[in-house]
Design an enzyme around this catalytic site. Sequence first.
Site, mmCIF file in Angstrom:
data_model
loop_
_atom_site.group_PDB
_atom_site.id
_atom_site.type_symbol
_atom_site.label_atom_id
_atom_site.label_comp_id
_atom_site.label_asym_id
_atom_site.label_seq_id
_atom_site.Cartn_x
_atom_site.Cartn_y
_atom_site.Cartn_z
ATOM 1 C CE LYS A 76 1.930 -6.188 -7.485
ATOM 2 N NZ LYS A 76 2.858 -6.126 -8.646
ATOM 3 C CD1 TRP A 79 6.980 5.180 4.468
ATOM 4 C CD2 TRP A 79 5.339 6.687 4.210
ATOM 5 N NE1 TRP A 79 7.182 6.186 5.387
ATOM 6 C CE2 TRP A 79 6.194 7.132 5.242
ATOM 7 C CE3 TRP A 79 4.240 7.467 3.869
ATOM 8 C CZ2 TRP A 79 5.976 8.315 5.942
ATOM 9 C CZ3 TRP A 79 4.011 8.645 4.559
ATOM 10 C CH2 TRP A 79 4.877 9.056 5.581
ATOM 11 C CB ILE A 185 -8.197 0.364 -0.079
ATOM 12 C CG1 ILE A 185 -8.820 1.720 0.240
ATOM 13 C CG2 ILE A 185 -9.023 -0.768 0.543
ATOM 14 C CD1 ILE A 185 -10.225 1.901 -0.289
ATOM 15 C CB CYS A 215 -0.053 0.423 -5.035
ATOM 16 S SG CYS A 215 -0.568 1.243 -3.509
#
Length: 264
Positions: A76, A79, A185, A215
């Site tokens: 998702k 930054w 990741i 995320c």
Amino acid sequence: MSELRFVRLGFGEEAVEYQEAWQRQREVHAARFADEIPDTCLLLEHPPVYTAGRRTQDSERPLDGTPVIDVDRGGKITWHGPGQLVGYPILKLPRPVDVVAHVRRLEDALIGACAEFGLETSRIEGRSGVWVLGDPVEERPALGGLSLDFDPRLTDEEFDPRLNGPEYAPSNAGQRREDRKLAAIGIRIAKGVSMHGFSLNVNPDNTWFDRIVPCGIRDAGVASLANELGREITIAEVLPVVERQLRSVLENADLRPRRVESAV
């Protein structure tokens, strides 16, 4: 796996714009697929930028209209920016590709790097990346004077942590003693060759994460090596350690797909 080559693209004042690095990834990916180059890991810093993987929802993006670059990796929104070490391992993997095993190897390398600095990190089931584990829920301070049993992030579908100030900000997860992500990741496998990779928070301004739902996870936050260790630490210190750990894990990896045990 073959010998891993590292390419340091740019740090600090020479940080690489995201779109430029993405194009470089594509070029290296094509060359690796054609066996013109060995497995290669690009290492760099980016200027401040939000990037959104394919599963990002509108409710997770910045509310103030800050631009977001939509990318073709998994995961998702996140930054990237100063103080964060970004790595793009572009590796040829045997088919059938075991994507989860590839992610686990990257996690192993980053967990090992953190351990070299004296910081214990871990995985969380169902959540990729490298985490600093928080206290047990019953031992954490209550939010807003309420019992954690009524944490609105989990019980109110309309609650938006982006609108509720520092009390719920991802950057303050350490003060709340919650689980907090140190390294994210997000990858893509195309033609059997990996793209994208990891970002490790070394000493960034983590308040950048407060504008988004990092995320897509509402009940945890973000961390950095500097904050967790309680001392100044630089990309220059971390870079050779991460390279050594990536080389150790990836060059010695058994790349065959994991054996999945059948149910009896």
